[in-house]
Design a protein around this motif. Structure first.
Motif, short mmCIF file in Angstrom:
data_model
loop_
_atom_site.label_atom_id
_atom_site.label_comp_id
_atom_site.label_asym_id
_atom_site.label_seq_id
_atom_site.Cartn_x
_atom_site.Cartn_y
_atom_site.Cartn_z
N THR A 1 0.85 -1.18 0.00
CA THR A 1 0.00 0.00 0.00
C THR A 1 0.89 1.24 0.00
OG1 THR A 1 -0.13 -0.06 2.43
CG2 THR A 1 -1.88 -1.16 1.19
N THR B 1 3.89 0.07 2.64
CA THR B 1 3.71 -0.93 3.68
C THR B 1 3.40 -2.28 3.06
OG1 THR B 1 2.82 0.76 5.20
CG2 THR B 1 2.40 -1.56 5.75
N SER B 2 4.08 -3.31 3.54
CA SER B 2 3.83 -4.67 3.07
C SER B 2 2.53 -5.20 3.66
CB SER B 2 4.99 -5.59 3.48
OG SER B 2 4.60 -6.95 3.45
N GLU B 3 1.62 -5.63 2.79
CA GLU B 3 0.36 -6.19 3.26
C GLU B 3 0.59 -7.53 3.95
OE1 GLU B 3 -3.09 -5.25 3.20
OE2 GLU B 3 -1.98 -3.37 3.10
N TYR B 4 1.51 -8.34 3.45
CA TYR B 4 1.76 -9.64 4.07
C TYR B 4 2.27 -9.47 5.50
CZ TYR B 4 3.88 -14.12 5.22
OH TYR B 4 4.21 -15.28 5.87
N SER B 5 3.06 -8.43 5.74
CA SER B 5 3.65 -8.24 7.07
C SER B 5 2.60 -7.96 8.14
CB SER B 5 4.68 -7.11 7.04
OG SER B 5 4.05 -5.85 6.89
N LYS B 6 1.38 -7.55 7.74
CA LYS B 6 0.34 -7.26 8.73
C LYS B 6 -0.10 -8.53 9.45
CE LYS B 6 -1.41 -3.19 6.26
NZ LYS B 6 -2.56 -2.58 5.57
N ASN B 7 0.10 -9.68 8.84
CA ASN B 7 -0.25 -10.96 9.46
C ASN B 7 0.97 -11.83 9.73
OD1 ASN B 7 -3.12 -10.43 9.23
ND2 ASN B 7 -2.92 -10.86 7.05
N TRP B 8 2.13 -11.24 9.64
CA TRP B 8 3.38 -11.98 9.84
C TRP B 8 3.69 -12.04 11.32
CZ3 TRP B 8 8.95 -10.06 9.63
CH2 TRP B 8 9.85 -11.12 9.41
N TYR C 1 7.21 -8.51 12.37
CA TYR C 1 6.79 -7.14 12.66
C TYR C 1 6.27 -6.50 11.37
CZ TYR C 1 11.43 -6.30 10.74
OH TYR C 1 12.52 -6.30 9.93
N LEU C 2 5.59 -5.38 11.53
CA LEU C 2 5.06 -4.66 10.37
C LEU C 2 6.21 -4.08 9.56
CD1 LEU C 2 2.41 -3.67 8.99
CD2 LEU C 2 2.70 -1.55 10.28
N SER D 1 7.31 -1.51 7.00
CA SER D 1 6.89 -0.25 6.40
C SER D 1 8.10 0.67 6.29
CB SER D 1 5.79 0.40 7.26
OG SER D 1 5.33 1.59 6.67
#
Length: 322
Positions: free
Chosen positions: A181, A259-266, A269-270, A272
């Protein structure tokens, strides 16, 4: 004496009967059994990870013989370590550990590995039949996110009122395709200073280890003033200068956040990142016009020098004629 013999015989029969189930549970021919606690092994390969997965396995000798058992491993591009051989008496088992190692930054994916157990010797003698068994396991190389931003231009120069676009490089540093995003973090500050920002792309899908070019449309302020108050856009305004010929130069910054969308559920850590890139806006002075006849005449010293040259030329021509 007879009673004693009967007693010894009875005890012998009882002991023999106790061992009959054990003998029946063990096979007469050589063999080997192999099993592992899990059918899959997960391996993390993000930059600082130890790219190693471990599984516990058990090898069993189901026969009545003493066996030497060879262990072999097949893993394709993966490195596998474990014991090369185990010796077991009849009916015994032994646990051992198998470590599977990948490499950091490997692409996400699945691999099949195979563990082979083969009876090579029976009671100290070579086993001509090479009785054996195998176990197949799946190794999962897990996904991790990554991101790198860069400005395509060191400084973008445009004039007041002009339209331009600024290019950013968004690189997926993760090991699998990811959606990023995008947002202009200081868009409000730019708007307060007379800018218009046109962001057509709010997200971009990028393959692993591949860059994508993102361009942001910009309309510069119609005019800028030297010494004006730019505090309403302090997150976008950097500096101002005035050249000797009256040209005003304003330095702004535009900040892109990805921001990585996959990292939001990793589980990590987020992921960005924000990068700020420089834009220079130039306002030249208005075209000059001559206000009086004096503006087009040379200075007094220049006029005298021209007059001397003309007089010298006239004198030389007159002398030649004589």
């Amino acid at each position: 004496m007879v009673r004693r013999n009967y007693l010894v015989g009875a005890i012998t029969i009882l002991l023999f009967c106790q061992f009959i189930p054990i003998m029946q549970s063990q096979q007469l021919t050589p063999g080997v059994e192999l099993e592992c606690d899990s059918s899959t092994i997960d391996i993390e390969v993000y930059p600082s990870a130890d790219p190693t997965g471990v599984v516990d396995c058990t090898v069993t000798n189901p026969s009545i013989h003493f066996e030497d058992i060879a262990l072999q491993y097949q893993g394709g591009p993966l490195s596998i370590s474990g014991p090369s051989s185990i010796s077991l008496a009849g009916g015994e088992s032994e646990e051992f550990q198998v470590a599977v190692r990948g490499e950091n930054y490997m692409q996400r994916g699945s691999f099949q590995i195979q563990i082979d157990a083969t009876v090579t010797q029976v009671n100290g003698m070579p086993n001509p039949n090479y009785d054996g068994t195998s176990v197949n396991l799946i190794v999962e190389i897990l996904q991790f996110p990554g991101l790198q931003l860069a400005c395509l231009d060191s400084v973008l120069e445009i004039q007041v009122g002009e339209e331009g676009n600024y290019g950013f490089s968004v690189m997926n540093m993760g090991n699998f395709v990811d959606d990023f995003t995008l947002s202009i973090e200081n868009e409000e500050a730019l708007n307060n200073l007379g800018w218009t920002v046109n962001q057509d792309t709010n997200s971009v899908l990028i393959d692993s280890y591949y860059p994508e070019i993102v361009r942001i449309g910009l309309f510069a302020p119609n005019s800028i003033s030297y010494g004006a108050d730019y505090s309403s856009g302090e997150d976008a305004f950097e500096s101002q200068s005035l050249t000797s010929n009256g040209t005003i130069e304003n330095i702004y910054k535009i900040s892109l956040k990805a921001t990585s969308e996959y990292s939001k559920n990793w589980d990590g850590y987020l992921v960005s990142e924000t990068i700020s890139c420089t834009i220079k806006v130039i306002q030249y002075p208005e075209d000059s016009t001559f206000s009086s006849i004096g503006d087009i005449l040379p200075s007094t010293s220049s006029f005298m020098a021209i007059l001397v040259i003309l007089l010298s030329a006239t004198y030389s021509n007159s002398k030649r004629r004589l």
